[in-house]
Scaffold this motif. Structure first.
Motif: not given
Length: 551
Positions: A380, A454, A457, A512, A515
Motif C-alpha cells: 500500500k 489503485i 484509491d 489506509l 483499505t
C-alpha cells in the motif's frame, strides 16, 4: 557605506588599473555601491524564507549568509574527491555538479550584472569613460564568482589537498578558474542568442525558470549529501565515444588522468586540450562580441510580450465545466493568468510543485533499499501520493500575495454582493493550473508501478485533496487574491502549517484504514463526495465586512 575587504585588496593594484586607462577612484566607488546592493538582495536559495518583517537592517549581508549554504552544498562533492583513484569518473562528476551549481546561481542571482542596463542609462550618461564602467562590471562578476566558487569548493579542495597532495590541489584550482571562465562566457553567449531572436521578456522568463530550478535543486540536493557516500564502492569503467567531446565536465576529469596518472590515451589528451584551450578561446571571442552584446541589451527595456493569449481558449473551456457563474469564471481566468505570468509569484510558489513531484519518490526509493520491487508493487505504498498535497497549504496561503499588489483596486470596480466568486474561482484556478498537472503525472507513474488496482484509491486521494484545500483556505487569514505584498508575509501564518500537515496525515490514515475493510474504499469515496458538495458550497461564504474587519 561599508568598506569591503575585497576593495582593500584591489587598492594594491591601483597603479595597474590606472595604466589600463581606468579612473580607479570612480571605479572603486561604483564597485562599493554594487557590492552593497548585493548584500541587500535576497538570494534565490533564501526565497522560501524571505523577509518576515517586511524590512531588513542595513548591517545584514544576505550574499555572505548565502555563501554558508553554498559551502554546505559543496559537501556533496567531497566523496568524489576521496572515493578512490578513478580520476576520470570522480572529477568529471564533481565538475558536472560544480558547473550546474555555479551556472544556475549565476543566472538566477547575478543576471542583473551581466544584463545591467542601468549602468548604460545612469552611469554612462555622466562623465565616466566606458573603460571604467566595463572594468567595474567585469570585476563585479569576478568577485561574485570568486566568493561563490570558493564557498562551493572549500570542502572538496581541502579534501583534495589532504588525500591527493599538492599537485592534485593546484591542478584542481587551475581547472576551477577555467570552469568559471567557461561558465561566464557560455552564459553570456546564451543571453546573446536569446536576445538575437527574442525580446527581453523571453529572457526574463528563462531567468525566472532557472531560479525555480535552482530552488528545487538546492532542496533535493540535501537528500543526496548523505547518500553520496554510498558511491564509495563504485567501480566505473570509462569507454570513450566521439560525442563525449561535447561534455565539458569530461574535459576536466581527463586532465587529472593524463597529467597526474600518465594515462596518455588519445581521448584523454584531446579532452585535456579542450579543457585548457576552450575557455581561453571563448573569452577572446567574447571580448570581440561585447559591443554586439551591449547593443542587444536595449531589448530588455521592452515589456511588450504577448502573454496569456495561448492559454485563453483552454481556460475558457475548462471554466465552463467547473465554474458555476460568469463572475466565478472571470476570476478563474484572471487567477490562472496571474499564476502563469507573474514572475515573483512563480518564484515563491513554483518550487513547491517540484517538491511535490520529488518527495513521494524520495520516500519510495528509501523503501526500495529494504524491499524488492515486487513486494512494493503488492503493498500500500501508493498512499505516498498524499505527499504531492504538501504544496496546498503553501500555495493557498501565498495566493493573497503579489509582486504588484496595487492592482487590487480592480476588485473595487466589480459589482459583487459577496467575494465568494473571487475566492472560489481563484482556488479552482490553483487546482486546475498548478495541482492537477502534478497529480496527474504522479497518478500515471503510480499506476505504472502499482497497477490499475489503485485507480479507486487515486479517486479517493483526489476527493480528499479537494476537501483539504477548502479546509486550508478556511484556516488561513482571509484576504483578496494577489492584494498584498510579499514583504507582508506574517510569521504567524507559518504556525498553522503543522496542524494542516497533521490533518493531511489524518486523511492518509483514514484512507489506509478503509483499505482493510471490504468495500471500505468505495464507502469512503461516497462520504468524501457528500462532504465536498457541502464544503464547496458553504466554505466560501464570506462577506465584504468580514474581509474589512480582518484586514
Amino acid at each position: 557605506m561599508r568598506e569591503f575587504v575585497s576593495l582593500k585588496v584591489l587598492d594594491r593594484f591601483r597603479t595597474l588599473f590606472e595604466r589600463l586607462g581606468v579612473d580607479y577612484p570612480l571605479m572603486r566607488k561604483i564597485l562599493q555601491i554594487k557590492l552593497t546592493m548585493d548584500g541587500r538582495r535576497m538570494p534565490t536559495i533564501f526565497n522560501q524564507s524571505a523577509k518576515k518583517n517586511g524590512h531588513e537592517t542595513g548591517d545584514q549581508n544576505n550574499f555572505v549568509k548565502s555563501l554558508g549554504l553554498y559551502a554546505l552544498m559543496g559537501l556533496i562533492m567531497v566523496p568524489f574527491v576521496v572515493m578512490g583513484d578513478n580520476y576520470m569518473f570522480q572529477m568529471s562528476f564533481l565538475f558536472g555538479v560544480l558547473m550546474f551549481l555555479v551556472m544556475t546561481s549565476l543566472i538566477s542571482d547575478f543576471s542583473t550584472v551581466l544584463l545591467d542596463i542601468r549602468d548604460r542609462n545612469i552611469i554612462a550618461s555622466k562623465p565616466v569613460n566606458r573603460r571604467t564602467i566595463g572594468m567595474a562590471k567585469t570585476l563585479h562578476i569576478l568577485l561574485y564568482l570568486f566568493f561563490l566558487t570558493a564557498a562551493l569548493c572549500a570542502a572538496p579542495m581541502i579534501a583534495a589537498l589532504v588525500k591527493h597532495g599538492v599537485l592534485f590541489f593546484l591542478l584542481f584550482v587551475v581547472e576551477i578558474v577555467l570552469t568559471d571562465v567557461l561558465i561566464v562566457v557560455v552564459t553570456a553567449f546564451l543571453y546573446m542568442l536569446i536576445l538575437k531572436f527574442f525580446d527581453g521578456e523571453k529572457l526574463k522568463d528563462m531567468i525566472n525558470n532557472v531560479q525555480i530550478i535552482l530552488s528545487i535543486a538546492i532542496t533535493v540536493g540535501y537528500q543526496f549529501v548523505g547518500r553520496s557516500f554510498d558511491l564509495m564502492q563504485l567501480h566505473v569503467a570509462f569507454e570513450p565515444k566521439w560525442w563525449q567531446a561535447l561534455i565539458p565536465p569530461l574535459w576536466f576529469g581527463a586532465s587529472f588522468e593524463w597529467l597526474l596518472r600518465g594515462q596518455a590515451a588519445p581521448h584523454f589528451i584531446v579532452f585535456t586540450l579542450l579543457a585548457f584551450v576552450t575557455p581561453i578561446v571563448s573569452i577572446l571571442i567574447y571580448t570581440r562580441l561585447v559591443p554586439f552584446f551591449e547593443r542587444s541589451l536595449h531589448k530588455l527595456a521592452n515589456d511588450s510580450a504577448k502573454k496569456g493569449r495561448e492559454h485563453g481558449r483552454w481556460l475558457d473551456v475548462v471554466s465552463r465545466f467547473i465554474c458555476s457563474g460568469r463572475e466565478e469564471r472571470t476570476f478563474f481566468r484572471f487567477s490562472s493568468l496571474m499564476m502563469g505570468n507573474e514572475r515573483e509569484f512563480k518564484l515563491k510558489v513554483y518550487p513547491s510543485l517540484g517538491f511535490s513531484i520529488v518527495f513521494p519518490f524520495i520516500f519510495f526509493f528509501n523503501v526500495l533499499r529494504n524491499q524488492s520491487f515486487v513486494e512494493i508493487a503488492a503493498s500500500k505504498w501508493y498512499l505516498n501520493i498524499y505527499f504531492c498535497a504538501l504544496l496546498i497549504p503553501t500555495v493557498v496561503m501565498m495566493l493573497r500575495y503579489s509582486g504588484k499588489p496595487k492592482g487590487a483596486w480592480l476588485y473595487k470596480t466589480m459589482p459583487l454582493s459577496s467575494p465568494a466568486p473571487i475566492f472560489r474561482g481563484t482556488i479552482k484556478a490553483f487546482l486546475v493550473r498548478l495541482f492537477m498537472p502534478v497529480y496527474l503525472i504522479e497518478s500515471v507513474i503510480f499506476i505504472a508501478l502499482f497497477g490499475v488496482r489503485i485507480v479507486p484509491d487515486l479517486i479517493v486521494v483526489a476527493l480528499s485533496v479537494l476537501l483539504y484545500t477548502v479546509i486550508c483556505f478556511r484556516t488561513f487569514r482571509k484576504a483578496l487574491p494577489f492584494s498584498e505584498s510579499f514583504e507582508a508575509v506574517k510569521q504567524n501564518d507559518s504556525l498553522t502549517f503543522l496542524p494542516l500537515l497533521l490533518l493531511l496525515a489524518l486523511f492518509a490514515g483514514v484512507h489506509l484504514a478503509s483499505t482493510f475493510v471490504t468495500g471500505g474504499v468505495y464507502a469512503y469515496m461516497a462520504l468524501l463526495v457528500v462532504l465536498n458538495a457541502v464544503v464547496w458550497r458553504k466554505g466560501f461564504a464570506i462577506s465584504w465586512d468580514a474581509l474589512r474587519d480582518k484586514g
